[in-house]
Scaffold this motif. Structure first.
Motif, PDB file in Angstrom:
ATOM      1  N   PHE A 129       0.815  -1.217   0.000  1.00 17.08           N
ATOM      2  CA  PHE A 129       0.000   0.000   0.000  1.00 17.08           C
ATOM      3  C   PHE A 129       0.851   1.271   0.000  1.00 17.08           C
ATOM      4  O   PHE A 129       0.398   2.310  -0.493  1.00 17.08           O
ATOM      5  CB  PHE A 129      -0.971  -0.021   1.180  1.00 17.08           C
ATOM      6  CG  PHE A 129      -2.012  -1.095   1.065  1.00 17.08           C
ATOM      7  CD1 PHE A 129      -2.946  -1.065   0.039  1.00 17.08           C
ATOM      8  CD2 PHE A 129      -2.044  -2.162   1.943  1.00 17.08           C
ATOM      9  CE1 PHE A 129      -3.897  -2.065  -0.090  1.00 17.08           C
ATOM     10  CE2 PHE A 129      -2.989  -3.172   1.823  1.00 17.08           C
ATOM     11  CZ  PHE A 129      -3.926  -3.120   0.803  1.00 17.08           C
ATOM     12  N   SER A 130       2.060   1.194   0.522  1.00 20.48           N
ATOM     13  CA  SER A 130       2.964   2.357   0.461  1.00 20.48           C
ATOM     14  C   SER A 130       3.395   2.607  -0.978  1.00 20.48           C
ATOM     15  O   SER A 130       3.404   3.753  -1.451  1.00 20.48           O
ATOM     16  CB  SER A 130       4.195   2.131   1.343  1.00 20.48           C
ATOM     17  OG  SER A 130       3.840   2.085   2.710  1.00 20.48           O
ATOM     18  N   LEU A 131       3.772   1.545  -1.683  1.00 22.91           N
ATOM     19  CA  LEU A 131       4.191   1.676  -3.077  1.00 22.91           C
ATOM     20  C   LEU A 131       3.039   2.156  -3.957  1.00 22.91           C
ATOM     21  O   LEU A 131       3.222   2.983  -4.851  1.00 22.91           O
ATOM     22  CB  LEU A 131       4.722   0.335  -3.596  1.00 22.91           C
ATOM     23  CG  LEU A 131       6.026  -0.171  -2.959  1.00 22.91           C
ATOM     24  CD1 LEU A 131       6.373  -1.556  -3.498  1.00 22.91           C
ATOM     25  CD2 LEU A 131       7.170   0.799  -3.236  1.00 22.91           C
ATOM     26  N   ASN A 132       1.846   1.630  -3.686  1.00 22.88           N
ATOM     27  CA  ASN A 132       0.678   2.029  -4.466  1.00 22.88           C
ATOM     28  C   ASN A 132       0.311   3.485  -4.203  1.00 22.88           C
ATOM     29  O   ASN A 132       0.021   4.245  -5.134  1.00 22.88           O
ATOM     30  CB  ASN A 132      -0.505   1.116  -4.104  1.00 22.88           C
ATOM     31  CG  ASN A 132      -1.695   1.327  -5.009  1.00 22.88           C
ATOM     32  OD1 ASN A 132      -2.486   2.227  -4.789  1.00 22.88           O
ATOM     33  ND2 ASN A 132      -1.823   0.501  -6.033  1.00 22.88           N
ATOM     34  N   THR A 133       0.356   3.875  -2.937  1.00 20.83           N
ATOM     35  CA  THR A 133       0.020   5.254  -2.566  1.00 20.83           C
ATOM     36  C   THR A 133       1.046   6.242  -3.110  1.00 20.83           C
ATOM     37  O   THR A 133       0.696   7.362  -3.509  1.00 20.83           O
ATOM     38  CB  THR A 133      -0.067   5.388  -1.030  1.00 20.83           C
ATOM     39  OG1 THR A 133      -1.034   4.452  -0.532  1.00 20.83           O
ATOM     40  CG2 THR A 133      -0.475   6.796  -0.617  1.00 20.83           C
ATOM     41  N   ALA A 134       2.317   5.843  -3.128  1.00 23.74           N
ATOM     42  CA  ALA A 134       3.375   6.714  -3.644  1.00 23.74           C
ATOM     43  C   ALA A 134       3.114   7.091  -5.094  1.00 23.74           C
ATOM     44  O   ALA A 134       3.293   8.250  -5.497  1.00 23.74           O
ATOM     45  CB  ALA A 134       4.731   6.020  -3.519  1.00 23.74           C
ATOM     46  N   ALA A 135       2.688   6.115  -5.886  1.00 25.65           N
ATOM     47  CA  ALA A 135       2.408   6.384  -7.303  1.00 25.65           C
ATOM     48  C   ALA A 135       1.243   7.358  -7.449  1.00 25.65           C
ATOM     49  O   ALA A 135       1.291   8.283  -8.270  1.00 25.65           O
ATOM     50  CB  ALA A 135       2.095   5.079  -8.030  1.00 25.65           C
ATOM     51  N   THR A 136       0.210   7.163  -6.656  1.00 26.00           N
ATOM     52  CA  THR A 136      -0.965   8.044  -6.723  1.00 26.00           C
ATOM     53  C   THR A 136      -0.625   9.458  -6.275  1.00 26.00           C
ATOM     54  O   THR A 136      -0.944  10.443  -6.952  1.00 26.00           O
ATOM     55  CB  THR A 136      -2.104   7.492  -5.840  1.00 26.00           C
ATOM     56  OG1 THR A 136      -2.463   6.183  -6.283  1.00 26.00           O
ATOM     57  CG2 THR A 136      -3.324   8.392  -5.904  1.00 26.00           C
ATOM     58  N   LEU A 137       0.044   9.561  -5.110  1.00 24.70           N
ATOM     59  CA  LEU A 137       0.363  10.876  -4.566  1.00 24.70           C
ATOM     60  C   LEU A 137       1.414  11.617  -5.394  1.00 24.70           C
ATOM     61  O   LEU A 137       1.448  12.845  -5.377  1.00 24.70           O
ATOM     62  CB  LEU A 137       0.838  10.742  -3.115  1.00 24.70           C
ATOM     63  CG  LEU A 137      -0.246  10.340  -2.104  1.00 24.70           C
ATOM     64  CD1 LEU A 137       0.343  10.283  -0.694  1.00 24.70           C
ATOM     65  CD2 LEU A 137      -1.422  11.318  -2.142  1.00 24.70           C
ATOM     66  N   SER A 138       2.260  10.886  -6.092  1.00 22.45           N
ATOM     67  CA  SER A 138       3.269  11.555  -6.918  1.00 22.45           C
ATOM     68  C   SER A 138       2.597  12.405  -7.993  1.00 22.45           C
ATOM     69  O   SER A 138       3.046  13.514  -8.296  1.00 22.45           O
ATOM     70  CB  SER A 138       4.203  10.528  -7.574  1.00 22.45           C
ATOM     71  OG  SER A 138       3.523   9.772  -8.566  1.00 22.45           O
ATOM     72  N   GLU A 139       1.502  11.904  -8.552  1.00 19.53           N
ATOM     73  CA  GLU A 139       0.758  12.664  -9.559  1.00 19.53           C
ATOM     74  C   GLU A 139       0.021  13.839  -8.917  1.00 19.53           C
ATOM     75  O   GLU A 139      -0.081  14.917  -9.503  1.00 19.53           O
ATOM     76  CB  GLU A 139      -0.233  11.747 -10.277  1.00 19.53           C
ATOM     77  CG  GLU A 139       0.426  10.713 -11.177  1.00 19.53           C
ATOM     78  CD  GLU A 139       1.223  11.366 -12.295  1.00 19.53           C
ATOM     79  OE1 GLU A 139       0.611  11.891 -13.244  1.00 19.53           O
ATOM     80  OE2 GLU A 139       2.468  11.388 -12.202  1.00 19.53           O
ATOM     81  N   VAL A 140      -0.477  13.606  -7.700  1.00 17.70           N
ATOM     82  CA  VAL A 140      -1.162  14.686  -6.975  1.00 17.70           C
ATOM     83  C   VAL A 140      -0.184  15.810  -6.664  1.00 17.70           C
ATOM     84  O   VAL A 140      -0.475  16.992  -6.894  1.00 17.70           O
ATOM     85  CB  VAL A 140      -1.773  14.145  -5.659  1.00 17.70           C
ATOM     86  CG1 VAL A 140      -2.308  15.291  -4.798  1.00 17.70           C
ATOM     87  CG2 VAL A 140      -2.885  13.148  -5.953  1.00 17.70           C
ATOM     88  N   PHE A 141       0.998  15.440  -6.141  1.00 18.22           N
ATOM     89  CA  PHE A 141       2.005  16.441  -5.790  1.00 18.22           C
ATOM     90  C   PHE A 141       2.544  17.150  -7.040  1.00 18.22           C
ATOM     91  O   PHE A 141       2.773  18.357  -7.024  1.00 18.22           O
ATOM     92  CB  PHE A 141       3.166  15.788  -5.030  1.00 18.22           C
ATOM     93  CG  PHE A 141       2.783  15.266  -3.672  1.00 18.22           C
ATOM     94  CD1 PHE A 141       1.772  15.856  -2.942  1.00 18.22           C
ATOM     95  CD2 PHE A 141       3.445  14.174  -3.116  1.00 18.22           C
ATOM     96  CE1 PHE A 141       1.418  15.377  -1.687  1.00 18.22           C
ATOM     97  CE2 PHE A 141       3.090  13.688  -1.864  1.00 18.22           C
ATOM     98  CZ  PHE A 141       2.074  14.287  -1.151  1.00 18.22           C
ATOM     99  N   ARG A 142       2.729  16.384  -8.092  1.00 18.19           N
ATOM    100  CA  ARG A 142       3.296  16.961  -9.323  1.00 18.19           C
ATOM    101  C   ARG A 142       2.355  18.025  -9.892  1.00 18.19           C
ATOM    102  O   ARG A 142       2.784  19.116 -10.268  1.00 18.19           O
ATOM    103  CB  ARG A 142       3.540  15.862 -10.363  1.00 18.19           C
ATOM    104  CG  ARG A 142       4.305  16.346 -11.604  1.00 18.19           C
ATOM    105  CD  ARG A 142       4.832  15.161 -12.394  1.00 18.19           C
ATOM    106  NE  ARG A 142       3.783  14.456 -13.072  1.00 18.19           N
ATOM    107  CZ  ARG A 142       3.429  14.633 -14.355  1.00 18.19           C
ATOM    108  NH1 ARG A 142       4.070  15.521 -15.086  1.00 18.19           N
ATOM    109  NH2 ARG A 142       2.461  13.945 -14.893  1.00 18.19           N
TER     110      ARG A 142
END
Length: 235
Positions: A107-120
């Motif tokens: 879930f950390s790896l999955n969340t990182a991908a999602t949040l990376s787009e949010v932060f970007r």
């Protein structure tokens, strides 16, 4: 036949498993936020090789089902870790490791991908002149981001972070596939004794609605406070 007494008894019993669900959510959010932010920065600044790896990683994670990621990590990672432990001469039993650690990883790896787009997307809304203004005033790159860029980007990203958090909470219901005793796992175990699956699933349904509603309310309060701060800062 529908058993109301079982439904009520199981409903209160399942709340004992809620801390496990929340723990997975919090750990995944913290780890995913850090990794996601680093990925976003590498893609914005188009860092050689790293930005390409980051883009491929995000595409892979967002393009595959969470269930598949769980199956890969839970079946592959323990075997690889066990091989490494044996080759190093350690007597540590990898298969005795608490399965919640695998849930943290997935879930950390999955969340990182999602949040990376949010932060970007949030960081791209900030005028580049503010970064240059920070350098001009004598701030370092890290200080400029911490004091100027991140607070503004975070305010813009809050609605999407809320959506990502709610999605993460719902996805943690799949942690039972890794034998983690979360809300779903406990409900399935209780239901198996008398085949009261309908009652158990209704309990799960209500509990997740309550948790997600509370989280959404907290984010609304946070957004309101951030909006007031932004308004006060703009005067």
């Amino acid at each position: 036949m529908f058993d109301i007494s079982f439904l009520l008894k199981t409903f209160f019993l399942l709340w004992k498993a809620v801390p496990t669900t929340l723990l997975i959510t919090i750990v995944a959010l913290l780890a995913g936020s850090v990794l996601g932010f680093l990925i976003a920065i590498s893609r914005i600044h188009k860092t050689k090789i790293l930005s390409q790896i980051s883009a491929a990683y995000v595409s892979f994670i967002r393009g595959t089902p969470v269930v598949l990621q769980i199956l890969v990590v839970y079946s592959l990672f323990p075997s690889l870790l066990n091989a490494w432990v044996k080759s190093s001469g350690s007597s540590f039993d990898v298969f005795s490791l608490n399965p919640i650690w695998y849930a943290f990883i997935v879930f950390s790896l999955n969340t990182a991908a999602t949040l990376s787009e949010v932060f970007r997307s949030a960081l791209l809304t900030i005028n580049k002149g503010q970064l240059e203004a920070g350098f001009t005033s004598g701030l370092t790159y890290a200080q400029t981001y911490r004091r100027i860029i991140i607070p503004q980007a975070l305010t813009a990203a809050l609605p999407n972070i809320c959506n990502a958090t709610v999605t993460l909470i719902k996805n943690t219901s799949l942690a039972f596939m890794m034998t983690v005793k979360d809300v779903t796992a406990v409900a399935k175990i209780e239901a198996s004794y008398g085949y009261n699956y309908l009652e158990s699933y209704l309990d799960i349904f209500v509990i997740y609605i309550i948790i997600c509603s509370v989280v959404q309310y907290l984010f609304k309060v946070w957004e309101k406070e951030a909006g007031l701060y932004k308004t006060a800062g703009g005067k």
